[in-house]
Each structure stands twice: as C-alpha cells, then as structure tokens.
Design a protein around this motif. Structure first.
Motif, PDB file in Angstrom:
ATOM      1  N   ASP A  35       0.820  -1.366  -0.085  1.00  0.00           N
ATOM      2  CA  ASP A  35       0.003  -0.039  -0.084  1.00  0.00           C
ATOM      3  C   ASP A  35       0.957   1.270  -0.072  1.00  0.00           C
ATOM      4  N   ARG A  64      -0.308   0.867   6.002  1.00  0.00           N
ATOM      5  CA  ARG A  64       0.565  -0.252   6.301  1.00  0.00           C
ATOM      6  C   ARG A  64       0.870  -0.451   7.724  1.00  0.00           C
ATOM      7  N   ASP A  85      -3.308  -2.897  -2.109  1.00  0.00           N
ATOM      8  CA  ASP A  85      -4.096  -1.672  -2.598  1.00  0.00           C
ATOM      9  C   ASP A  85      -4.140  -1.799  -4.152  1.00  0.00           C
ATOM     10  N   LYS A  98     -11.094  -1.097   2.722  1.00  0.00           N
ATOM     11  CA  LYS A  98     -10.133  -0.688   3.543  1.00  0.00           C
ATOM     12  C   LYS A  98     -10.753  -0.318   4.926  1.00  0.00           C
TER      13      LYS A  98
END
Length: 235
Positions: free
Chosen positions: A13, A19, A59, A118
């Motif tokens: 990411d 992270r 991601d 997310k």
C-alpha cells in the motif's frame, strides 16, 4: 510451511499509515505474521523475489505500479513456480476504498482471490486472510458479490474467453455442475455437503475436479466464471 507456522502476510500500500495500522493488527494475532511491507508494486515484486509470503494484501490504486499490474505479474510467477512451493500457492486479496470499484474486479479477473474494503472491520480482514489461505473456504464476501452483480453485464458480454469458459462448464458432470452452481452462490463445503446429502470429503473431490476443468485457481475464480457464462445472474 508447517501447519503450526504463522501465515506469512505481505502488505502492499502506498500509504505508510495504512501499512502500519494493518501491520499492528495482523501481528497482534498469534497465527499471522507480516513478513514484507511495500509502498508499490515495484517494491513488492522486488521484495517477493527474496521473501516468501502466503497471502498478500494489496491496494489496487498505487503510483508507480498499481495493484492490478502487480497481480498480473505475480500470477505469471505463480504459473511458472514448482507445484507445492510457496509461490505456486500464493494468494492475493486486493484492498479498495469503495465497493463498486471496477479496478478491483479487474484484479480478481487477473487472479486475486477476492477484495476487501479498507474500512472493513478488523475481524473481517483477519478472517479473510485465514479464509484465503485455507483455500477451500468461501472467498466471496458480500462486497465481492455486490461488485460482481454491479459489473455482471460486462462480465457476460460475448468474448473468446467466455466461449472457452462455456465449453469448460459444459464438460462438467451432472453432479459437478450442481456443486459448481452452489459454489457460485456462495455456499461453503459443509453447506454443499448438507444440501446434497454427501460427505464433505466427496464435496472436496468434486471441487478439485471443477477447479481443474475450469482452469480456476480458487473458488472466487469459479464465481467469476459463473457470472461470465450466465450461470449466476445479478440478484
């Protein structure tokens, strides 16, 4: 990897805060261990040349090399890897900020085993890592199904790939086709076993045959093929 070893997780990411947060959450679990962090696909590919991982959380939208391209390149590596190696069994879960992200669908078609929002609850994210690693569980959370429903017309549009998939589906036996439809509708192996009045071991055998005949990496690929061939239609 032995059954008692932690599941090795790689985080990819471009946001260091994301992270760090994911890393702390994952490392708080005794059966999970973050082995690699990368800020984009280029770093991830380099890191995974030297570090073994079981599941990648990636991601889809990153500068440099995005999650879609990285997934494609990693899937090329897995196809070349020896059977039974960590690389051959590598699983990817893509992360996105909204649930109707067609980028995420492209990553699934490229070989990712599903996607998560997310802002998913921590237990959902941790459960997804374990589920994807197990391989024989249902890997079609409600977010994935919602995405597939959203893009179903595009998936089922005529194409050479869909013709190949239709021929593969036609090659399934009657019982395999029944199991295929139940997988595509999100049922787990125990649920399929109960519905068909057979043992779970029998279901696993059928699932193995279905994956082989459809040339599918895992159950989420089976779900995608079911949409592409019109076996499953939006609800």
């Amino acid at each position: 990897m032995t059954s008692s070893s932690p599941i090795r997780v790689a985080l990819v990411d471009d946001q260091q805060l994301v992270r760090s947060g994911l890393g702390m959450l994952i490392n708080s679990q005794p059966d999970l261990n973050v082995v690699l962090q990368a800020g984009n696909g280029i770093e991830a590919l380099a890191g995974l040349s030297a570090t073994a991982a079981d599941v990648i959380l990636m991601d889809v939208r990153m500068p440099g090399m995005d999650g879609l391209e990285t997934t494609r390149k990693l899937m090329e590596r897995t196809k070349m890897a020896p059977a039974g190696s960590w690389l051959a069994d590598l699983k990817i879960v893509v992360l996105t900020t909204f649930d109707l992200d067609e980028y995420a669908l492209a990553a699934i078609q490229a070989g990712a085993s599903g996607f998560l929002l997310k802002d998913a609850p921590p237990e959902e994210l941790l459960g997804a890592i374990r589920t994807v690693f197990a391989g024989d569980a249902v890997i079609a959370p409600s977010t994935t199904r919602r995405l597939l429903d959203h893009v179903a017309p595009m998936l089922s549009a005529p194409s050479p790939a869909n013709d190949v998939n239709a021929a593969a589906v036609a090659s399934l036996t009657g019982r395999e086709h029944e199991v295929f439809v139940l997988i595509a509708n999100g049922l787990s192996n125990p649920e399929i076993a109960r519905q068909l009045f057979v043992s779970e071991a029998t279901v696993k055998t059928h699932v193995g045959h279905i994956l082989a005949k459809l040339n599918a990496r895992d159950r989420v690929q089976v779900v995608v093929i079911a949409y592409e061939t019109g076996i499953v239609t939006p609800r």
